[in-house]
Design a protein around this motif. Sequence first.
Motif, mmCIF file in Angstrom:
data_model
loop_
_atom_site.group_PDB
_atom_site.id
_atom_site.type_symbol
_atom_site.label_atom_id
_atom_site.label_comp_id
_atom_site.label_asym_id
_atom_site.label_seq_id
_atom_site.Cartn_x
_atom_site.Cartn_y
_atom_site.Cartn_z
ATOM 1 N N ALA A 1 -0.943 -4.565 -14.406
ATOM 2 C CA ALA A 1 0.001 -4.878 -13.330
ATOM 3 C C ALA A 1 -0.190 -3.932 -12.148
ATOM 4 O O ALA A 1 -0.138 -4.352 -10.990
ATOM 5 C CB ALA A 1 1.431 -4.813 -13.848
ATOM 6 N N PHE A 2 -0.429 -2.654 -12.432
ATOM 7 C CA PHE A 2 -0.702 -1.681 -11.371
ATOM 8 C C PHE A 2 -2.009 -2.042 -10.673
ATOM 9 O O PHE A 2 -2.077 -2.080 -9.442
ATOM 10 C CB PHE A 2 -0.774 -0.268 -11.956
ATOM 11 N N ASP A 3 -3.024 -2.313 -11.458
ATOM 12 C CA ASP A 3 -4.338 -2.649 -10.904
ATOM 13 C C ASP A 3 -4.278 -3.900 -10.026
ATOM 14 O O ASP A 3 -4.923 -3.953 -8.978
ATOM 15 C CB ASP A 3 -5.359 -2.833 -12.019
ATOM 16 N N ALA A 4 -3.508 -4.895 -10.446
ATOM 17 C CA ALA A 4 -3.383 -6.125 -9.657
ATOM 18 C C ALA A 4 -2.723 -5.837 -8.315
ATOM 19 O O ALA A 4 -3.135 -6.385 -7.282
ATOM 20 C CB ALA A 4 -2.593 -7.177 -10.427
ATOM 21 N N ALA A 5 -1.707 -4.979 -8.299
ATOM 22 C CA ALA A 5 -1.047 -4.622 -7.043
ATOM 23 C C ALA A 5 -2.018 -3.904 -6.115
ATOM 24 O O ALA A 5 -2.084 -4.195 -4.910
ATOM 25 C CB ALA A 5 0.180 -3.756 -7.322
ATOM 26 N N VAL A 6 -2.789 -2.975 -6.654
ATOM 27 C CA VAL A 6 -3.785 -2.243 -5.865
ATOM 28 C C VAL A 6 -4.852 -3.191 -5.333
ATOM 29 O O VAL A 6 -5.211 -3.144 -4.150
ATOM 30 C CB VAL A 6 -4.410 -1.100 -6.700
ATOM 31 N N ASP A 7 -5.356 -4.066 -6.190
ATOM 32 C CA ASP A 7 -6.377 -5.027 -5.755
ATOM 33 C C ASP A 7 -5.855 -5.908 -4.626
ATOM 34 O O ASP A 7 -6.570 -6.172 -3.651
ATOM 35 C CB ASP A 7 -6.828 -5.911 -6.922
ATOM 36 N N GLY A 8 -4.623 -6.368 -4.745
ATOM 37 C CA GLY A 8 -4.033 -7.208 -3.704
ATOM 38 C C GLY A 8 -3.892 -6.475 -2.380
ATOM 39 O O GLY A 8 -4.221 -7.012 -1.314
ATOM 40 N N LEU A 9 -3.424 -5.245 -2.431
ATOM 41 C CA LEU A 9 -3.280 -4.467 -1.204
ATOM 42 C C LEU A 9 -4.633 -4.198 -0.556
ATOM 43 O O LEU A 9 -4.786 -4.320 0.665
ATOM 44 C CB LEU A 9 -2.566 -3.148 -1.484
ATOM 45 N N LEU A 10 -5.624 -3.843 -1.365
ATOM 46 C CA LEU A 10 -6.950 -3.570 -0.812
ATOM 47 C C LEU A 10 -7.563 -4.824 -0.196
ATOM 48 O O LEU A 10 -8.245 -4.736 0.833
ATOM 49 C CB LEU A 10 -7.872 -2.978 -1.881
ATOM 50 N N ALA A 11 -7.297 -5.987 -0.779
ATOM 51 C CA ALA A 11 -7.798 -7.236 -0.193
ATOM 52 C C ALA A 11 -7.148 -7.480 1.169
ATOM 53 O O ALA A 11 -7.827 -7.886 2.127
ATOM 54 C CB ALA A 11 -7.527 -8.408 -1.126
ATOM 55 N N LEU A 12 -5.858 -7.214 1.261
ATOM 56 C CA LEU A 12 -5.169 -7.366 2.554
ATOM 57 C C LEU A 12 -5.727 -6.387 3.585
ATOM 58 O O LEU A 12 -5.960 -6.745 4.735
ATOM 59 C CB LEU A 12 -3.675 -7.172 2.398
ATOM 60 N N LEU A 13 -5.915 -5.144 3.155
ATOM 61 C CA LEU A 13 -6.432 -4.118 4.052
ATOM 62 C C LEU A 13 -7.874 -4.439 4.475
ATOM 63 O O LEU A 13 -8.243 -4.258 5.645
ATOM 64 C CB LEU A 13 -6.358 -2.753 3.380
ATOM 65 N N ALA A 14 -8.677 -4.939 3.563
ATOM 66 C CA ALA A 14 -10.068 -5.318 3.885
ATOM 67 C C ALA A 14 -10.084 -6.432 4.923
ATOM 68 O O ALA A 14 -10.978 -6.473 5.777
ATOM 69 C CB ALA A 14 -10.810 -5.752 2.620
ATOM 70 N N GLY A 15 -9.092 -7.305 4.887
ATOM 71 C CA GLY A 15 -9.014 -8.379 5.866
ATOM 72 C C GLY A 15 -8.712 -7.903 7.273
ATOM 73 O O GLY A 15 -8.897 -8.647 8.248
ATOM 74 N N ARG A 16 -8.282 -6.658 7.409
ATOM 75 C CA ARG A 16 -7.990 -6.070 8.724
ATOM 76 C C ARG A 16 -9.165 -5.246 9.259
ATOM 77 O O ARG A 16 -9.093 -4.704 10.358
ATOM 78 C CB ARG A 16 -6.752 -5.187 8.665
ATOM 79 N N ARG A 17 -10.243 -5.165 8.470
ATOM 80 C CA ARG A 17 -11.409 -4.396 8.924
ATOM 81 C C ARG A 17 -12.181 -5.196 9.961
ATOM 82 O O ARG A 17 -12.286 -6.421 9.868
ATOM 83 C CB ARG A 17 -12.305 -4.060 7.748
#
Length: 193
Positions: free
Chosen positions: A175-191
């Motif tokens: 559950a922690f890993d899924a939250a981190v993965d989701g946030l990083l995907a959102l952040l990667a979309g802003r690169r």
Amino acid sequence: MYNLPVTASERLVDAARELLWERGYVGASPRAIQQRAGAGQGSMYHHFSGKPGLALAAIRRTAEEMRAAAERALGGGGTAYARVEAYLRRERDVLRGCPVGRLTMDPDVIADEALRAPVDETLDWLRGRLAGILREGVVGGEFDRALDPERTAAAVLATVQGGYVLARASGSAAAFDAAVDGLLALLAGRRTA
């Protein structure tokens, strides 16, 4: 438990830190702290003014260690994204929860301004440190200019703290890993690159 000679005050602080993390302020009774530390009542009151003084020393030590661990990840080289990712993916005991974040749910800690201060300072420092890194990424052209460093830093911190809660609730670090993965995907979309 200890390989090198450790003073009674250090053993008491370490025991208080562990018990605060495991049981909260009320559950970290002076007797439980003394038993875990292998120290007597006289030793505790010789080094500390009482349970509040010992708890404050323990909370400060926990906060210092959390800042140091975060800085090891955030202070490394690489892009802003890579540094935030390193912080998010650093090794943690996810199922135990955050030793500082858990204190925010302890009514006795929150009600006491002195005990709450190191918790507030640590979370404020972390938010500010993350915002600074994200701001570097915006200024350097790594992230698009629409990314708000302060709000994004707050989202990173909320994701970590919320990830701990979700992991503990489900009994799985996934559950922690899924939250981190989701946030990083959102952040990667802003690169931008």
